[in-house]
Design an enzyme around this catalytic site. Structure first.
Site, PDB file in Angstrom:
ATOM      1  N   MET A  21       2.944  -8.187 -11.246  1.00 45.79           N
ATOM      2  CA  MET A  21       1.965  -8.280 -10.167  1.00 45.79           C
ATOM      3  C   MET A  21       1.230  -6.961 -10.023  1.00 45.79           C
ATOM      4  O   MET A  21       1.865  -5.916  -9.867  1.00 45.79           O
ATOM      5  CB  MET A  21       2.661  -8.615  -8.842  1.00 45.79           C
ATOM      6  CG  MET A  21       3.369  -9.953  -8.816  1.00 45.79           C
ATOM      7  SD  MET A  21       4.260 -10.208  -7.250  1.00 45.79           S
ATOM      8  CE  MET A  21       5.683  -9.153  -7.511  1.00 45.79           C
TER       9      MET A  21
ATOM     10  N   GLY B  84       2.776  -3.762  -5.496  1.00 46.93           N
ATOM     11  CA  GLY B  84       2.644  -3.822  -6.942  1.00 46.93           C
ATOM     12  C   GLY B  84       4.013  -3.754  -7.607  1.00 46.93           C
ATOM     13  O   GLY B  84       4.763  -2.817  -7.372  1.00 46.93           O
ATOM     14  N   SER B  85       4.369  -4.732  -8.428  1.00 46.94           N
ATOM     15  CA  SER B  85       5.725  -4.800  -8.939  1.00 46.94           C
ATOM     16  C   SER B  85       5.849  -5.950  -9.925  1.00 46.94           C
ATOM     17  O   SER B  85       4.868  -6.386 -10.512  1.00 46.94           O
ATOM     18  CB  SER B  85       6.691  -4.988  -7.770  1.00 46.94           C
ATOM     19  OG  SER B  85       6.173  -5.960  -6.888  1.00 46.94           O
ATOM     20  N   ARG B  86       7.070  -6.494 -10.047  1.00 47.55           N
ATOM     21  CA  ARG B  86       7.267  -7.637 -10.945  1.00 47.55           C
ATOM     22  C   ARG B  86       8.443  -8.482 -10.484  1.00 47.55           C
ATOM     23  O   ARG B  86       9.297  -8.026  -9.713  1.00 47.55           O
ATOM     24  CB  ARG B  86       7.478  -7.162 -12.379  1.00 47.55           C
ATOM     25  CG  ARG B  86       8.873  -6.699 -12.703  1.00 47.55           C
ATOM     26  CD  ARG B  86       8.953  -6.073 -14.073  1.00 47.55           C
ATOM     27  NE  ARG B  86      10.080  -6.573 -14.856  1.00 47.55           N
ATOM     28  CZ  ARG B  86      10.541  -5.971 -15.956  1.00 47.55           C
ATOM     29  NH1 ARG B  86       9.980  -4.876 -16.398  1.00 47.55           N
ATOM     30  NH2 ARG B  86      11.559  -6.488 -16.609  1.00 47.55           N
TER      31      ARG B  86
ATOM     32  N   ILE C 290      11.626  -6.680  -8.563  1.00 42.09           N
ATOM     33  CA  ILE C 290      11.754  -5.324  -9.092  1.00 42.09           C
ATOM     34  C   ILE C 290      10.628  -4.446  -8.560  1.00 42.09           C
ATOM     35  O   ILE C 290       9.450  -4.787  -8.684  1.00 42.09           O
ATOM     36  CB  ILE C 290      11.730  -5.325 -10.630  1.00 42.09           C
ATOM     37  CG1 ILE C 290      12.865  -6.201 -11.180  1.00 42.09           C
ATOM     38  CG2 ILE C 290      11.856  -3.907 -11.177  1.00 42.09           C
ATOM     39  CD1 ILE C 290      12.852  -6.354 -12.685  1.00 42.09           C
TER      40      ILE C 290
END
Length: 232
Positions: free
Chosen positions: A101, A189-191, A159
């Site tokens: 993301m 912002g990450s995943r 994460i």
């Protein structure tokens, strides 16, 4: 009216305080009569913050066995990987789908399957670029193990990334949840990684854009092989 509603979607409650801070700071800059450039920057940041915390409704496909994307973003990788050690799922590998993301994606996360929350584990860590492979081991994360309606195990992991500094999760152990239900959010912002049940193949290709709560990334009951993608 439908067009207007499609643009001005609901804002998640977690974003209200941040939007308020940006809005107040911008108003103070205006009252202090600072150069208009700084006021404009404040307006842009306030608008971006509201955009970041948007929380649109999604139409989740209803069919037994479907695994739905838990996050908006680009499918960064599809590979065999050992599930997070903290979930005690053993050392056998399974297919891991990674969705990255960026700061412009919707960051509300959704449950990928119908089932029950079996176990959760929060692990503190670093804030490396979430696109790096080692981020799944080194970064701050929140892992969830779920038992699907068919009795299989599936894991998904929020994460943190380079910019992200807070993982929020309101899933509860033992709770029955449906695919597409909201369970968490990550700032900024990450995943999210999904570890599919053993023997279940991914139906998305690397580089494909996924939509949380809508994109089918796998089918427990299907026998289709891993899909490839091509840029057109």
């Amino acid at each position: 009216m439908e067009t207007i509603l499609s643009v001005f979607v609901p804002i998640h409650r977690e974003g209200h305080k941040f939007i308020g801070v940006f809005a107040i700071a911008t108003a103070l800059l205006f009252l202090m009569q600072v150069p208009s450039f700084f006021v404009m920057v404040g307006i842009i940041l306030t608008a971006w913050c509201a955009y970041f915390f948007r929380d649109p409704d999604r139409v989740t496909p209803q069919k037994e066995g479907l695994v739905i994307a838990p996050a908006d973003g680009v499918v960064q990788s599809v590979k065999e990987s050992v599930p997070p050690a903290e979930l005690d799922m053993g050392s056998d590998t399974c297919t891991r789908v990674t969705i990255f993301m960026n700061v412009f994606d919707v960051h509300v996360n959704r449950v990928p399957v119908d089932g029950k929350i079996v176990r959760q584990a929060y692990t503190p860590g670093k804030y490396l670029n979430a696109s790096l492979e080692k981020a799944c081991e080194d970064n701050e994360r929140h892992a969830i193990l779920m038992e699907t309606a068919s009795g299989k195990n599936i894991a998904f992991v929020q994460i943190a990334g380079l910019v992200a500094r807070r993982i929020l999760c309101w899933a509860e152990d033992g709770k029955e949840m449906n695919a597409g239900e909201r369970f968490g959010l990550i700032r900024f912002g990450s995943r999210v990684d999904v570890y599919l049940p053993k023997g279940v193949n991914s139906l998305v290709a690397v580089g494909q854009r996924a939509i949380a709560g809508e994109t089918v990334i796998a089918n427990e009951k299907g026998r289709e092989k891993q899909r490839d993608g091509a840029i057109r």
